[in-house]
Design an enzyme around this catalytic site. Structure first.
Site, PDB file in Angstrom:
ATOM      1  N   SER A 138       8.430  -5.071   6.209  1.00  0.00           N
ATOM      2  CA  SER A 138       8.342  -6.157   7.193  1.00  0.00           C
ATOM      3  C   SER A 138       9.150  -7.379   6.776  1.00  0.00           C
ATOM      4  O   SER A 138       8.600  -8.462   6.571  1.00  0.00           O
ATOM      5  CB  SER A 138       6.881  -6.519   7.434  1.00  0.00           C
ATOM      6  OG  SER A 138       6.166  -5.375   7.805  1.00  0.00           O
ATOM      7  N   ASP A 168       6.924  -3.746  10.973  1.00  0.00           N
ATOM      8  CA  ASP A 168       5.518  -3.568  11.371  1.00  0.00           C
ATOM      9  C   ASP A 168       5.333  -3.516  12.893  1.00  0.00           C
ATOM     10  O   ASP A 168       4.427  -2.853  13.396  1.00  0.00           O
ATOM     11  CB  ASP A 168       4.633  -4.658  10.759  1.00  0.00           C
ATOM     12  CG  ASP A 168       5.164  -6.060  11.019  1.00  0.00           C
ATOM     13  OD1 ASP A 168       6.301  -6.187  11.530  1.00  0.00           O
ATOM     14  OD2 ASP A 168       4.445  -7.029  10.715  1.00  0.00           O
ATOM     15  N   ARG A 175       0.820  -1.202   0.000  1.00  0.00           N
ATOM     16  CA  ARG A 175       0.000   0.000   0.000  1.00  0.00           C
ATOM     17  C   ARG A 175       0.857   1.256   0.000  1.00  0.00           C
ATOM     18  O   ARG A 175       1.982   1.259   0.518  1.00  0.00           O
ATOM     19  CB  ARG A 175      -0.891   0.036   1.250  1.00  0.00           C
ATOM     20  CG  ARG A 175      -1.905  -1.094   1.302  1.00  0.00           C
ATOM     21  CD  ARG A 175      -2.712  -1.034   2.566  1.00  0.00           C
ATOM     22  NE  ARG A 175      -1.846  -0.895   3.722  1.00  0.00           N
ATOM     23  CZ  ARG A 175      -2.229  -0.356   4.868  1.00  0.00           C
ATOM     24  NH1 ARG A 175      -3.458   0.091   5.024  1.00  0.00           N
ATOM     25  NH2 ARG A 175      -1.377  -0.252   5.882  1.00  0.00           N
TER      26      ARG A 175
HETATM   27 MG    MG Z   1       0.390  -7.539   9.863  1.00  0.00          MG
END
Ligand code: MG
Ligand code: ADP
Length: 919
Positions: free
Chosen positions: A610, A664, A549
């Site tokens: 991440s 994250d 995103r």
């Molecule tokens: Mg997640």
């Protein structure tokens, strides 16, 4: 007048429908916590949670307390589907006065009967004297039962009034009396092992020491237990006898008066009292009224007095008296004998209606009473008898229809197929009883298909079955416990995990041991959490979660608002060259900038990335390895921020100022930190698991500088990779680990996170099937498929109050044909696996908070954990179990939890914002 009398004894169909509705209402009232004391249908829990499956085996003793006698039985079952049980029994007459005497004398007498019976029937040399002989106690009085072998007498009835028994546990009284028999009256013998533990008796002398009372029941449940057939259990019983009663297997979670919430439990409806609140007043005839007034308990047991065979003869008698007075009967003979209570027995009535040809039987009965009836009298008497007994059968059917519909509804089935066991004097004595029961209940509950089966000796053979089933369940529970035992962690285990985590954290932080530590403790160069004064617009990227995103985050006084766009990264690009990957990412960013009309602005950008990185600065992070399906070439070992900046240059995008790269976990902490300044820990429990927290700089050996704090990305999923958790790993964990792409790695994560819990459950289910504990040992190929059992199933299955029908539906999706007992077991397995995961996660977190508390030199720490991850958020008990463990292991830390919303988007922007503020 005759017609009027007959009409008053006939209940129209629409009235039956109404009555069925009332019965269901009263049943619900009886089951509910708040209303059960007001309910007339008492719905007593019996703690019988299963029905026979044919594998029951062994010797079972039954003692039944009847009106004026005690019956003892020894039943042998052979595990052959209960086709040929062997029974020996003996009847003992009760001495005069015992029913009104002392309680102790009554129980001593019963124990003597047992003792004498055993002396006569069992061969002391036969069988091991170490084995316990289980006893089922049929005790037909109203009790408050709290376990299968624990029942307080509420009140005596049927002419009993022994002193010192009301309010006491009758199982204990009987057990004590039996023990006393053996111990020569010295009153000892309280050292009985619980039947759930094992069967070794602590007594060695005398055979009676082997007798242990394991179940108490009334006669209705026994009836149900004798009528299971191959493939279809009997789950309802109707006793149409002198009194009337019914029991059925209810969904346990609906039985609020019992603590059991899984599976089913047999409920003793005690429906004889239905109507005691006036519900039946409009169908009660003047004849019923007379019967009630002459009874020992006027106003009570209104339903029973309409249907019980104890009353049918009397109802007919009163009808005949009424009609005689009205001169509609016996105008030519003296009928005064009818005034005598009990002269017209139910047996007379049954003889009359069972006789199909003419009125000879009526004549015979009336002659016996010294009457000379006319032909017309006889016809009318016959009609009255038919009406009274027909009504009794019809009302039984109506009650049954209520039960069947209730079962069908609560099991959320469209159609209910069920066996109904029937027993009793009325059922046996009235030829058309079953036919009426069948047709009327079908009419009232067309969605239910009941198969009626005659029960034989419910209070004897049935009671033995109850006892046998209880033992089978106990044995099964023991085996299940054995399988699940390795998954159960003690307080000491968890404390050890906590200590090991502390140790590994220290090793990860220290410069000399960092390289070999299983918990990497990566510095993030995030040195401040938000303080709420951050302002401005920021760009954020989120790569490495479920979606890629791009976001625009607006941080203002009124709060944070965001616009975002999801982009797809095609597999060809994920696995192509690094240049192509970052070019693609840049194309997406520029597309977003165009859409947001911000091509001319330069905004700070935070990047949630991440994947494991070795961070050397807030905006400098070397990729250690790709995961999650990415394998773009030329990236590992490179600075990810640099790769992004190069792509910006290639594409001529000058509107980016990459400020920070975070993972994250850090994003989650930062996002929650904006709302709660005490948030200094981030936790993820989703596909994987990880945590981060604010550590004192002076303890971070891998980064220069002593002042302030820095967020440490623990990468705790790898905890245990050095073997320190091996002691708690189970066979199931090892099998799951071996089938992953990274065996031996991420050991902690494999015990805790969503990617693995379903697999662990699947392994356990396979072992239980092998051990014949599940699916009656039928192997199912579908269960052999990897990942077929998803972690989201745990959430559904463990949901409290979820009907077993829904669990079965889930299982049927997996082509697992589960019985309701299988579903109960399945829930236990899921609970064990998710509890362990939550506890381990809690132990890990306890290490983190105690570390913070000690390093900061506080006696008490108050801190907030920002959490993300679907397992934590959606599982019904995970968060509660985690928090309970944490509270136990870190009693001096007051820890709150804050769920993060979009931590990786918002969090990245906030890292950028905090960096800008600090700068
Ligand atoms: Mg997640
Ligand atoms: P990620 O960790 O990939 O960022 P999530 O936090 O959404 O994504 O976690 C997804 C994982 O959560 C799934 O892989 C699955 O194991 C688990 N999961 C999905 N739905 C549920 C659920 N209803 N209950 C428990 N766990 C779930």
């Amino acid at each position: 007048q005759i017609q009027r009398a007959l009409r008053s004894l006939t209940v129209p169909l629409e009235r039956l429908h109404l009555m069925k509705g009332h019965m269901i209402q009263d049943m619900c009232r009886g089951l509910s916590h708040e209303t059960h004391t007001q309910a007339k249908v008492r719905m007593l829990p019996t703690y019988i949670c299963s029905t026979p499956n044919g594998t029951e085996k062994g010797n079972f003793l039954v003692v039944e307390l009847c009106q004026s006698l005690v019956r003892t039985l020894l039943v042998t079952l052979y595990g052959d589907g209960n086709l040929s049980p062997q029974m020996v029994y003996k009847i003992f007459d009760m001495p005069e006065g015992i029913r009104q005497g002392e309680g102790e004398a009554l129980f001593d007498f019963i124990a003597q009967c047992v003792s004498q019976f055993l002396a006569e029937t069992t061969n002391p040399n036969n069988g091991s004297s170490e084995e316990c002989l289980p006893l089922g106690f049929v005790f037909p009085f109203t009790c408050r039962q709290t376990q299968l072998d624990k029942a307080e007498l509420i009140s005596w009835s049927k002419g009993f009034s022994c002193s010192g028994v009301v309010g006491k546990d009758v199982v204990q009284l009987l057990q004590a009396a039996i023990n006393k028999q053996d111990m020569g009256g010295n009153g000892g013998g309280s050292r009985w092992l619980s039947p759930w533990r094992g069967w070794k008796s602590s007594h060695s002398n005398g055979q009676h020491s082997r007798v242990q009372v394991v179940a108490l029941m009334n006669d209705t449940v026994g009836t149900m237990m004798t009528c299971s057939t191959e493939g279809r259990p009997c789950e309802v019983a109707v006793v149409a006898d002198k009194g009337s009663n019914c029991c059925f297997m209810a969904e346990a979670y609906l039985v609020e008066t019992a603590e059991e919430t899984s599976g089913r439990m047999c409920v003793n409806t005690e429906w004889g009292c239905f109507g005691d609140d006036g519900t039946l007043n409009d169908i009660i005839t003047p004849y019923d009224q007379c019967v009630d007034e002459e009874s020992s308990n006027p106003g009570e047991k209104r339903f029973e007095k309409l249907v019980g065979s104890l009353y049918l003869g009397e109802i007919v008698r009163h009808a005949l008296i009424g009609l005689t007075t009205e001169k509609a009967l016996f105008t030519e003979t003296n009928a005064s004998i009818l005034k005598e209570k009990g002269v017209f027995t139910t047996q007379h009535v049954l003889d009359i209606i069972n006789n199909e040809d003419g009125t000879t039987e009526v004549k015979r009965v009336l002659h016996l009473l010294g009457m000379q009836p006319s032909e017309r009298d006889c016809g009318r008497v016959q009609q009255i008898c038919r009406a009274v007994v027909g009504r009794a059968a019809t009302l039984h059917a109506t009650g049954l229809a209520a039960i069947l519909s209730y079962m069908c509804q609560t099991r959320e089935m469209e159609q209910l197929l069920v066996n109904v066991g029937v027993e009793g004097e009325l059922y046996q004595g009235f030829k058309r009883f079953e036919e009426i029961l069948q047709s009327v209940s079908r009419l009232l509950s067309p969605e239910c298909m009941a198969t009626f089966l005659p029960s034989r000796d419910g209070s004897g053979r049935g009671a033995a079955m109850v006892t046998a089933v209880a033992l089978r369940m106990a044995a099964q529970r023991r085996e299940v416990d054995e399988v699940l035992a390795p998954l159960r962690l003690t307080r000491a285990d968890l404390e050890q995990v906590q200590q090991l985590m502390r140790q590994e954290m220290e090793r990860g932080l220290a410069k000399s041991t960092h390289a070999t530590a299983s918990v990497r403790m990566l510095p993030t160069f995030v040195c401040h959490t938000p303080d709420g004064t951050e302002r401005g617009d920021f760009l954020a990227l989120d790569l490495g979660g479920t979606n890629f995103r791009v976001l625009l985050v607006h941080v203002a006084e009124e709060g944070i608002s965001m616009a975002s766009e999801i982009y797809v990264i095609p597999p060809a690009i994920m696995q192509g060259t690094g240049e192509a990957l970052f070019d693609h990412i840049m194309d997406c960013i520029m597309d977003f900038q165009r859409k947001q009309n911000m091509m001319l602005q330069t905004l700070p950008l935070g990047f949630t990335f991440s994947f494991p990185c070795q961070q050397v600065g807030l905006d400098k992070a070397l990729l250690l390895t790709w995961t999650k399906g990415f394998s773009a070439s030329g990236c590992v070992g490179q600075d990810v921020v640099h790769l992004l900046r190069e792509a910006a240059q290639r594409k001529g995008n000058s509107g980016l100022q990459v400020v920070a790269l975070v993972n994250d976990t850090v994003g989650t902490m930062m996002a929650c930190g904006y709302d709660d300044p005490k948030c200094e820990i981030g936790l993820i429990v989703g596909t994987g698991t990880n945590a981060c927290y604010m550590e004192e700089m002076r303890n971070v050996g891998t980064v220069e500088g002593e002042l302030g704090r820095m967020c440490i990305n623990m990468e705790w999923g790898a905890f245990g990779d050095n073997g320190c958790l091996d002691r708690i790993l189970t066979h199931f964990d090892k099998v799951v680990d071996e089938s992953t792409i990274n065996p031996g790695k991420q050991r902690f994560e494999k015990l805790v996170s969503g990617m693995y819990l379903g697999e662990i459950v699947r392994q356990i289910l396979m072992v239980m099937t092998e051990k014949q504990l599940l699916f009656q040992g039928r192997s199912c190929t579908k269960l052999q498929t990897r990942n077929i059992f998803q972690t989201k199933f745990l959430s559904t299955i463990e949901l409290n109050g979820l009907a077993l029908r829904q669990i079965r539906a889930i299982l049927q999706e997996l082509e697992l044909d589960a019985s309701f007992e299988d579903s109960v077991l399945m829930r236990q397995v899921c609970q064990a696996v998710s509890l362990r995961a939550a506890q381990l996660c809690g132990a890990g977190l306890a290490a983190v908070v105690e570390n913070m508390q000690e390093k900061r030199g506080l006696t008490h720490l108050t801190v907030t954990v920002g959490v993300d991850g679907t397992l934590y958020k959606l599982h019904p008990c995970f968060s509660k179990n985690l928090q309970n463990t944490l509270k136990e292991l870190a009693p001096n830390c007051n820890v709150s939890f804050l769920l993060s919303e979009d931590g990786s988007g918002k969090g990245a922007a906030l890292v950028a914002a905090v960096a800008c503020r600090a700068a």
